[in-house]
Design a protein around this motif. Sequence first.
Motif, PDB file in Angstrom:
ATOM      1  N   VAL A   1     -35.100   2.291  44.462  1.00 18.75           N
ATOM      2  CA  VAL A   1     -35.380   2.589  43.160  1.00 18.75           C
ATOM      3  C   VAL A   1     -34.643   3.575  42.525  1.00 18.75           C
ATOM      4  CG1 VAL A   1     -37.529   3.170  41.748  1.00 18.75           C
ATOM      5  CG2 VAL A   1     -37.737   2.143  44.185  1.00 18.75           C
ATOM      6  N   ARG A   2     -33.760   2.992  41.434  1.00 13.80           N
ATOM      7  CA  ARG A   2     -32.957   3.620  40.805  1.00 13.80           C
ATOM      8  C   ARG A   2     -33.111   4.317  39.438  1.00 13.80           C
ATOM      9  NH1 ARG A   2     -29.679   5.269  43.810  1.00 13.80           N
ATOM     10  NH2 ARG A   2     -28.144   5.420  42.315  1.00 13.80           N
ATOM     11  N   GLU A   3     -34.162   3.913  38.757  1.00 11.44           N
ATOM     12  CA  GLU A   3     -34.479   4.677  37.635  1.00 11.44           C
ATOM     13  C   GLU A   3     -35.973   4.404  37.206  1.00 11.44           C
ATOM     14  OE1 GLU A   3     -32.436   4.547  33.336  1.00 11.44           O
ATOM     15  OE2 GLU A   3     -32.463   2.624  34.489  1.00 11.44           O
ATOM     16  N   ILE A   4     -36.562   5.450  36.557  1.00  9.99           N
ATOM     17  CA  ILE A   4     -37.942   5.534  35.917  1.00  9.99           C
ATOM     18  C   ILE A   4     -37.466   5.667  34.666  1.00  9.99           C
ATOM     19  CG2 ILE A   4     -38.418   7.646  36.922  1.00  9.99           C
ATOM     20  CD1 ILE A   4     -41.330   6.687  36.822  1.00  9.99           C
ATOM     21  N   VAL A   5     -38.270   5.065  33.755  1.00  3.10           N
ATOM     22  CA  VAL A   5     -38.185   5.306  32.264  1.00  3.10           C
ATOM     23  C   VAL A   5     -39.414   5.417  31.554  1.00  3.10           C
ATOM     24  CG1 VAL A   5     -36.925   4.423  30.193  1.00  3.10           C
ATOM     25  CG2 VAL A   5     -35.809   4.140  32.338  1.00  3.10           C
ATOM     26  N   THR A   6     -39.759   6.471  31.019  1.00  5.76           N
ATOM     27  CA  THR A   6     -40.730   6.586  30.120  1.00  5.76           C
ATOM     28  C   THR A   6     -40.884   7.548  28.914  1.00  5.76           C
ATOM     29  OG1 THR A   6     -43.219   6.763  30.307  1.00  5.76           O
ATOM     30  CG2 THR A   6     -41.779   8.257  31.656  1.00  5.76           C
ATOM     31  N   ALA A   7     -41.703   7.659  28.123  1.00  6.87           N
ATOM     32  CA  ALA A   7     -41.664   8.660  27.107  1.00  6.87           C
ATOM     33  C   ALA A   7     -42.002  10.071  27.646  1.00  6.87           C
ATOM     34  CB  ALA A   7     -42.804   8.318  25.982  1.00  6.87           C
ATOM     35  N   PRO A   8     -41.431  11.086  26.995  1.00  3.52           N
ATOM     36  CA  PRO A   8     -41.538  12.439  27.344  1.00  3.52           C
ATOM     37  C   PRO A   8     -42.874  12.901  27.523  1.00  3.52           C
ATOM     38  CG  PRO A   8     -40.037  12.319  25.473  1.00  3.52           C
ATOM     39  CD  PRO A   8     -40.468  10.860  25.904  1.00  3.52           C
TER      40      PRO A   8
END
Length: 783
Positions: A259-266
């Motif tokens: 699992v390389r990345e997790i992207v979400t709003a701060p």
Amino acid sequence: MMRLSVNPIGPWALIILGAVSVLAATWWAYRVPVRSGVSRLRWVVVGLRIVAVLLCLAALLRPSVLIAERKTESALVLMLVDSSTSMTLTDEVGGRSRWEVALETVQQARAAIERIGGASVSAERIMEEEAAGLQAQYYRFDGQLTEWEPSSNSPKDQEGDQAASRPGVGVETSDSAQDSSSPKPPEGRETALGSMLAEALRRHEGKRIAAMVVVSDGASNSGRPPLTVAEQFKARGIPITSVGLGSDRTGPEGRDIAVREIVTAPTVFVKNELQVRGTVRARGFANVPLEVELLADGVKVASTRITARGDDEILSVRDLKHVFETPGEKRLTLRVEPLDGETLRANNEVGTYLDVLKGGLAVLYLQGPNFSWEYKYLVTSLDTSPDIQVDLAVLRRPATATTSELPPDALQPGKYDVFVLGDFPARLLTTMQQRQLADRVDQGAGLIMLGGRDSLGPGGWRDTALARILPVEVHPGDGDTDPPGGIKVVPNPDALDAYVMKLASNLEESRAIWEALPPIPGASNLNRPKIGSSIWATSPDRRPLLVAQEIGLGRSMVFAGETWVWARASEASFAAHRRLWRQIILWLARKEETGENEVKLTLDRRGLRLGQKLDLTIQALDGEKTPIPDASFQAEAVRLDANGLAVPETNMPIDLYKSGAEARGSLFATGEPGEYRITATARDAQGEILGTDSARFLLIEDDRELENPAANLALLKQLASITGGEFLPPDKLGDYLEALHRDSPARFEVLTEHRIYDNWPYFLAFVTVLTLEWALRRRIGWV
């Protein structure tokens, strides 16, 4: 044996021509005194002058004496052994690890050197006395170069910094000793092969290096390019001999889910939907369904399935959503359950943090078909306020009797706290929606209508339910005014202390900021303000521009123009624009008075890998959410244990610098992987604490060593080919060292240069000749 050597400063023809010219000029200068003189000393004077000229001409030839000497010096072999974690892979014969074979290879090399009468030495004791045989210096390397004694496996203190060009490459030192029966396992998280080759060469500058031996799998993933460094070895005539370990085919060792990345709003508001995306690398699991889970504080809250069609593929993760019911700092984790046959399981998840906000303000901006810059710059200004979220709805087609382009739930009670109508005509909403909008204001929401060609009276709002709640009368023929120089917005002197109008901490500064704002391009003509409303700003000719009132449980406001020109004019006017709009939204939502100071710490990311940079911003706000300009700030990071408690002696102060009323700083991720917390403290001018804030972030272990388990034997072969070395299997290193001993004689000839012209006796002779020449000329009366 001795011989003379010259190294002229220019072409021989030029030097000969210059010598003849100078000698001729010397004789020409002395011809008359010599012929007319009677003293026999006159020939001595001329001779001394010619000797001085010849000394100068000889210096142009730069003569030296070369003395050949036969010296005895042992040849040095530098042996670099890879100690990164990729060496723990078990793809050698018999299921042995690369590290086991490397240790065995080093011991065999050590035995071979002892057989030929050589020695293993430390960097401090490289012997220069007469001796025969090879000397060996051992190093372990990963992202650092560590002197190593294989028999004790003990790193030794070294001086000097790394020559590597990247952060994190340093010199590891230790005084501990371990028993050779329990060698320290490979733990390096990166392999900087090129940088380590260059560093080893730097440490032994000036020494006679017979060869550099590299025992490695060739999986270089950091630092300088190894092939570039190899050119330096080639220029120095130093061969790099590589002993390749591991398999360059991934095979079963290469199966891995990362699992390389997790992207979400701060940030997200309570009861608002959060969307999460990510990326997963699947190698060796073609056509195998993978379940990706989203965890919030360790609890599974969502999942989705992805499938790789190839043997090595990067997959996108979408459609993961969650709604938080409680506020606070939350940890999110994206995870894939480990599968049978995976090489590495530590990279099956990645995490981050986000702040779930309570009491956040939701703003709906309604825009008609006419283009406007207002929304863009309004959102830019409000982006600095994490407790305000702005949604845009652009409507272009007129509504029918029952439907419009506005989503059906947009006007539900409680969904939005503030409504902004920017150049928005009434015909775009149904009659029912117009009544709903007015009802929301009566029930406690806020509304502001901006001027424009399709706003207010020209926009058809007079006979709607919304006309009742606006603070001014609305008539279709009101029109607008667009003078060539624009319209200056002048705050009402009686309203300068109103919450919305205060653009600074005191009235004088606030008045000066309003005066410095550029004119707005134009404005709608506002009709008579209603009884009970407040005129907060006018044009220079006293026509109202900003009018507000309280209506029912809510509040409404009209601004006759648009404010985007302030956001574009200058940095100071942008700051005023940002503050004004924040105060407008808070006033409309009845959130303008908190009465307490607040410190806000903002991190640009909440999950980062080793070597990445974390940027942070700190701001101190007073009870009216106004930045405190004279506040001072401190910040430090600390590592947390599994229970969320600070680990002793891990405090890391963070250097900060002021940028306006904010403080900014950066932190490079170079510590142990795990959970960290940054705490920020703000103080006033007297040193009293205004408040503190903290935020956690995750330092993710960089698994680049095991992400691709295949050995890079091709790189090792290239290093050997470029430098004239050899690529060897592990069991042939001993034979190579014995051959190297035979081909590297201990006795060799060294030419030592002794410069004739570049020393003090030569200069003294020149000065003596000139001094004698001058004394004799004086004696015979030529001076």
